[in-house]
Design a protein around this motif. Structure first.
Motif, short mmCIF file in Angstrom:
data_model
loop_
_atom_site.label_atom_id
_atom_site.label_comp_id
_atom_site.label_asym_id
_atom_site.label_seq_id
_atom_site.Cartn_x
_atom_site.Cartn_y
_atom_site.Cartn_z
N ALA A 189 0.82 -1.21 0.00
CA ALA A 189 0.00 0.00 0.00
C ALA A 189 0.85 1.26 0.00
CB ALA A 189 -0.92 -0.01 1.22
N TYR A 190 2.08 1.17 0.49
CA TYR A 190 2.96 2.34 0.56
C TYR A 190 3.76 2.56 -0.72
CZ TYR A 190 1.85 1.90 5.51
OH TYR A 190 1.18 1.79 6.70
N ARG A 191 3.98 1.47 -1.49
CA ARG A 191 4.70 1.59 -2.76
C ARG A 191 4.06 0.69 -3.81
NH1 ARG A 191 11.01 1.96 -3.08
NH2 ARG A 191 10.34 3.16 -4.91
N PRO A 192 2.84 0.99 -4.21
CA PRO A 192 2.14 0.12 -5.16
C PRO A 192 2.83 0.02 -6.51
CG PRO A 192 0.98 2.21 -4.87
CD PRO A 192 2.04 2.16 -3.81
N ASP A 193 3.59 1.07 -6.91
CA ASP A 193 4.28 1.01 -8.19
C ASP A 193 5.40 -0.03 -8.19
OD1 ASP A 193 5.52 2.69 -6.29
OD2 ASP A 193 6.78 3.58 -7.84
N ASN A 198 -2.40 -4.19 -7.48
CA ASN A 198 -3.56 -5.04 -7.27
C ASN A 198 -3.10 -6.42 -6.82
OD1 ASN A 198 -2.81 -6.45 -9.76
ND2 ASN A 198 -3.68 -4.67 -10.84
N PHE A 199 -4.07 -7.27 -6.56
CA PHE A 199 -3.75 -8.59 -6.00
C PHE A 199 -2.83 -9.42 -6.91
CE2 PHE A 199 -4.81 -13.10 -5.21
CZ PHE A 199 -4.37 -13.18 -3.90
N PRO A 200 -3.12 -9.57 -8.21
CA PRO A 200 -2.21 -10.36 -9.05
C PRO A 200 -0.79 -9.80 -9.07
CG PRO A 200 -4.30 -10.01 -10.18
CD PRO A 200 -4.31 -9.12 -8.97
N GLU A 201 -0.65 -8.47 -9.14
CA GLU A 201 0.69 -7.87 -9.16
C GLU A 201 1.42 -8.11 -7.84
OE1 GLU A 201 0.86 -3.80 -10.19
OE2 GLU A 201 0.11 -4.08 -12.24
N ARG A 202 0.71 -8.00 -6.74
CA ARG A 202 1.35 -8.19 -5.43
C ARG A 202 1.83 -9.62 -5.25
NH1 ARG A 202 -3.65 -5.01 -2.65
NH2 ARG A 202 -3.00 -2.89 -3.23
N LEU A 203 1.12 -10.58 -5.82
CA LEU A 203 1.54 -11.97 -5.70
C LEU A 203 2.86 -12.23 -6.42
CD1 LEU A 203 -1.84 -13.90 -6.14
CD2 LEU A 203 -0.70 -13.18 -4.04
N GLY A 243 9.32 -6.43 5.88
CA GLY A 243 9.65 -5.05 6.23
C GLY A 243 10.33 -4.29 5.12
N MET A 244 10.19 -4.75 3.87
CA MET A 244 10.91 -4.14 2.75
C MET A 244 9.96 -3.28 1.91
SD MET A 244 13.06 -7.50 1.52
CE MET A 244 11.53 -8.43 1.30
N THR A 245 10.31 -2.01 1.76
CA THR A 245 9.59 -1.13 0.83
C THR A 245 10.54 -0.60 -0.24
OG1 THR A 245 9.93 0.72 2.36
CG2 THR A 245 7.82 -0.45 2.50
N GLY A 246 11.80 -1.00 -0.19
CA GLY A 246 12.79 -0.62 -1.18
C GLY A 246 13.79 -1.73 -1.37
N GLY A 247 14.60 -1.62 -2.44
CA GLY A 247 15.55 -2.68 -2.76
C GLY A 247 16.63 -2.86 -1.72
N THR A 248 17.48 -1.85 -1.57
CA THR A 248 18.58 -1.96 -0.62
C THR A 248 18.24 -1.35 0.74
OG1 THR A 248 19.52 0.10 -1.49
CG2 THR A 248 20.31 -1.97 -2.45
N SER A 249 17.35 -0.35 0.75
CA SER A 249 16.93 0.30 1.99
C SER A 249 15.52 0.83 1.80
CB SER A 249 17.89 1.44 2.36
OG SER A 249 17.90 2.42 1.33
N ASN A 250 14.87 1.15 2.90
CA ASN A 250 13.50 1.65 2.83
C ASN A 250 13.48 3.17 2.74
OD1 ASN A 250 12.64 -0.97 3.10
ND2 ASN A 250 12.13 -0.80 5.29
N PRO A 251 12.75 3.72 1.78
CA PRO A 251 12.66 5.19 1.68
C PRO A 251 11.84 5.75 2.84
CG PRO A 251 11.15 4.15 0.14
CD PRO A 251 11.97 3.04 0.73
N THR A 252 12.12 6.98 3.20
CA THR A 252 11.37 7.63 4.28
C THR A 252 10.13 8.33 3.77
OG1 THR A 252 12.74 9.62 4.04
CG2 THR A 252 13.44 7.95 5.67
N GLU A 253 10.10 8.61 2.46
CA GLU A 253 8.92 9.25 1.87
C GLU A 253 8.79 8.85 0.41
OE1 GLU A 253 10.54 13.57 0.40
OE2 GLU A 253 9.86 13.42 2.49
N ASN A 255 6.98 10.37 -3.10
CA ASN A 255 6.30 11.51 -3.73
C ASN A 255 5.97 12.61 -2.72
OD1 ASN A 255 6.31 10.18 -6.24
ND2 ASN A 255 4.39 9.13 -5.76
N GLY A 256 6.92 12.85 -1.80
CA GLY A 256 6.75 13.91 -0.82
C GLY A 256 5.93 13.52 0.39
N LYS A 257 5.41 12.30 0.41
CA LYS A 257 4.59 11.86 1.54
C LYS A 257 5.40 10.88 2.39
CE LYS A 257 0.19 12.28 -0.95
NZ LYS A 257 -1.04 11.56 -1.38
N PRO A 258 5.51 11.16 3.69
CA PRO A 258 6.26 10.26 4.57
C PRO A 258 5.57 8.91 4.71
CG PRO A 258 5.12 11.91 5.87
CD PRO A 258 4.93 12.31 4.43
#
Length: 318
Positions: A189-193, A198-203, A243-253, A255-258
């Motif tokens: 939900a924090y990095r859908p791109d 959607n569900f198939p992409e997330r799988l 706990g991963m929202t990024g490849g090597t590290s997790n971004p703090t924001e 598109n300007g949103k934390p």
């Protein structure tokens, strides 16, 4: 790549309608009342070999052309270069490469057995064609400015094909099977791109919800023993990360949103598994379904170990 997973599943679906009795020492005679041409030959059949060669050639050329035109052509190209992605996604993408390579090799092997080729030659064909598919994608990466040719990916591809090939040549069967399981997570939900819209992409894209397993069948190692172990019951070791929202590290924001801060950590699992392909049945449809879904680790009891965290017991983990 999502395309490679689509290829894997397409090949596995074809595998369910060809005769796996010729390559499965645990299977029993299952008469086919119709479509007898789907039964495996006992010696190389020229017509089937030509059909198989043409079919795989078209599949390879068509899928790679489509992949390049629909994906890589949209990004700037560059001279061939290497890319170090060994520390991304807690190495979960490397498990994915390994699983992809293994899961392509297996159905290709069965199609060559269907055409009447020996176990040894079919195994080499399966491993070689799988490695060719994977290597082509990696070469595309090497000429793309946004990525690069990854030696780590190639090592994972080689491991997956070697895992299949060594067992097929040594034992004539797969006593240790690579599987995966999946579940949805809140991280997408924090990095859908990146993790899926959607569900198939997330799988396919959310590594937080994927677990890769090595499923070992004890009964296949105890054929000469007086100890009777259920043929369909296996022991499984799983690998995951969260706990991963990024490849090597997790971004703090984004598109300007934390976004919240998540702790990245690896997960290791020990549990049981069900080798459905070893269940003996005279129902042809049921036999084929068992072989199709045997790439998936079904919900089963498991113990989870994570560095610096308490051990978790899962009554049913998927």
């Amino acid at each position: 790549m999502n395309l490679l997973k689509a290829i894997v599943f397409s090949l596995l679906i074809f595998l369910t309608v060809i005769d796996s009795r010729a390559t499965d020492s645990t299977a029993i005679e299952i008469p086919r009342k119709t479509f007898r041409w789907l039964d495996a030959k006992t010696s190389p059949d020229p017509n089937r070999s030509i059909l198989l060669t043409c079919g795989l050639s078209v599949l390879y050329a068509g899928s790679m052309s489509w992949l390049y035109s629909e994906w890589y052509s949209n990004y700037p190209s560059s001279s061939f270069h290497l890319f170090n992605d060994g520390n991304e996604w807690e190495q979960m993408d490397k498990f994915a490469h390994c699983w992809d390579a293994y899961s392509i090799a297996k159905p290709v092997y069965h199609t060559y057995r269907w055409a009447g080729w020996s176990n040894k030659k079919a195994a080499w064909f399966g491993a070689g064609i799988s490695f060719m598919f994977q290597t082509t994608v990696e070469v595309f990466d090497g000429f793309s400015s946004g990525w690069g040719f990854s030696l780590y990916d190639m090592a994972a591809n080689a491991t997956g094909t070697a895992f299949f090939l060594s067992q097929q040549l040594g034992w004539g069967e797969q006593r240790m099977v690579l599987k995966y399981s999946l579940h949805t997570t809140p991280y997408s939900a924090y990095r859908p791109d990146v993790l899926g819209k959607n569900f198939p992409e997330r799988l396919l894209k959310d590594y937080n919800g994927l677990t890769y397993w090595v499923s070992v069948n004890p009964a296949s190692f105890m054929k000469s023993s007086t100890i009777k172990f259920p043929n369909w019951l296996s022991l499984a070791v799983g690998f995951g990360a969260e706990g991963m929202t990024g490849g090597t590290s997790n971004p703090t924001e984004i598109n300007g949103k934390p976004i919240p801060s998540f702790e990245r950590y690896r997960q290791y699992y020990l549990g049981i598994d069900f080798d459905l392909a070893r269940i003996k049945t005279r129902n042809r449809l049921l036999h084929d379904i068992f072989h199709l879904i045997n790439i998936v680790h079904l919900p089963a009891p498991a113990i989870e170990f994570s560095p610096g965290r308490r051990t978790k017991w899962h009554a049913l983990y998927f």
